[in-house]
Design an enzyme around this catalytic site. Sequence first.
Site, PDB file in Angstrom:
ATOM      1  CE  LYS A   3      -3.417  -0.900  -0.700  1.00  0.00           C
ATOM      2  NZ  LYS A   3      -3.860  -1.752  -2.082  1.00  0.00           N
TER       3      LYS A   3
ATOM      4  CG  HIS B 207       4.654  -6.277  -1.829  1.00  0.00           C
ATOM      5  ND1 HIS B 207       4.615  -4.418  -1.374  1.00  0.00           N
ATOM      6  CD2 HIS B 207       2.511  -6.942  -1.895  1.00  0.00           C
ATOM      7  CE1 HIS B 207       3.454  -4.452  -2.602  1.00  0.00           C
ATOM      8  NE2 HIS B 207       2.680  -4.877  -2.280  1.00  0.00           N
TER       9      HIS B 207
ATOM     10  CB  SER C 299      -3.900   1.918   2.483  1.00  0.00           C
ATOM     11  OG  SER C 299      -3.978   1.395   0.833  1.00  0.00           O
TER      12      SER C 299
END
Length: 296
Positions: free
Chosen positions: A48, A109, A139
């Site tokens: 995010k 990620h 988020s």
Amino acid sequence: HFGGYVMQRPRLGHISGVPLDQKACDTWEDIWKFQAHPEDVLVAAYPKAGITWMQEIVDMICQEGNNERCRRAPTYDKHPFLEAVAPKPVPSGLQLAENMDPPRILKTHLPVQLLPPSFWDQDCKVIYVARNAKDSMVSYYHFQRMNKGLPDPGDWDTYFSTFLSGNVTWGSWFDHVLGWWDAKDRHQVLYIFYEDMIENTRREIEKVKKFLGKELSEEILEDVYQHTTFHAMSENPMANYSTIPSFVMDHSISPFMRKGIVGDWRNHFTVAQDEIFEKEYGRRMAGTDLTFRTEL
Ligand code: A3P
């Protein structure tokens, strides 16, 4: 024909203490052995932070502003997501990457210590996007609500503690941003802040262009900008994740392109939570020269 299909929320496993989707843990040896090509570009971020935005900017720069070519496929197909393992028959990130000719734009990620070592061996360029922890938490909370491919976040108060303790997929925000901050001094890592992108998008696009060693006219840079605004990406089915079946991502719960602003944490954090957060933040960030803005 997917009507009524209910997807099971995934379980988390651990690799070197970092919580990751159990399916990624099961194939970890293959992920770790991934072979990068020297010309591959990796876009990395904690969840995010605005990775999709950066992916679209990098894609537009590499396609020299040709937005038709940028619409060739949805984000998740054109930029293999290294550690993504979806239920069959959806190809894994590794399969997608292996079926694509370098130079590729890849997404991850992973925290820095879990990045497959061939990226360093090949001296690949990496663009890391970082976003302040408070807005990242908000988020990520809404994303976990809408994305059944991640654990159920529970209610906001529960999630606040889960996130702060780092018990979320891809682990602690603190470890992630600090680890990559440290790596930038040893490798070709361009460290970009979401807040800077919001403040002056054209300036940050310029940095990315320079880092990638591209020469582009002012006109093309303007096209890059226009194609990657929040509005343009919200309307672009190839960039807004609306092509993922709704039993996985339910945009009616919270759209992928949600708000795209700095400071939405103010609409979520209670005064008490902010105090707890600030205390933990001070403890975890003591001694670093890495700083974030939580409002503009
Ligand atoms: P919000 O949930 O705060 O709105 P990621 O791509 O890393 O999953 O990050 C998603 C976040 O980036 C979401 O934040 C999303 O709205 C925001 N985002 C995506 N594209 C954007 C753009 N072009 N401009 C600004 N924010 C964008």
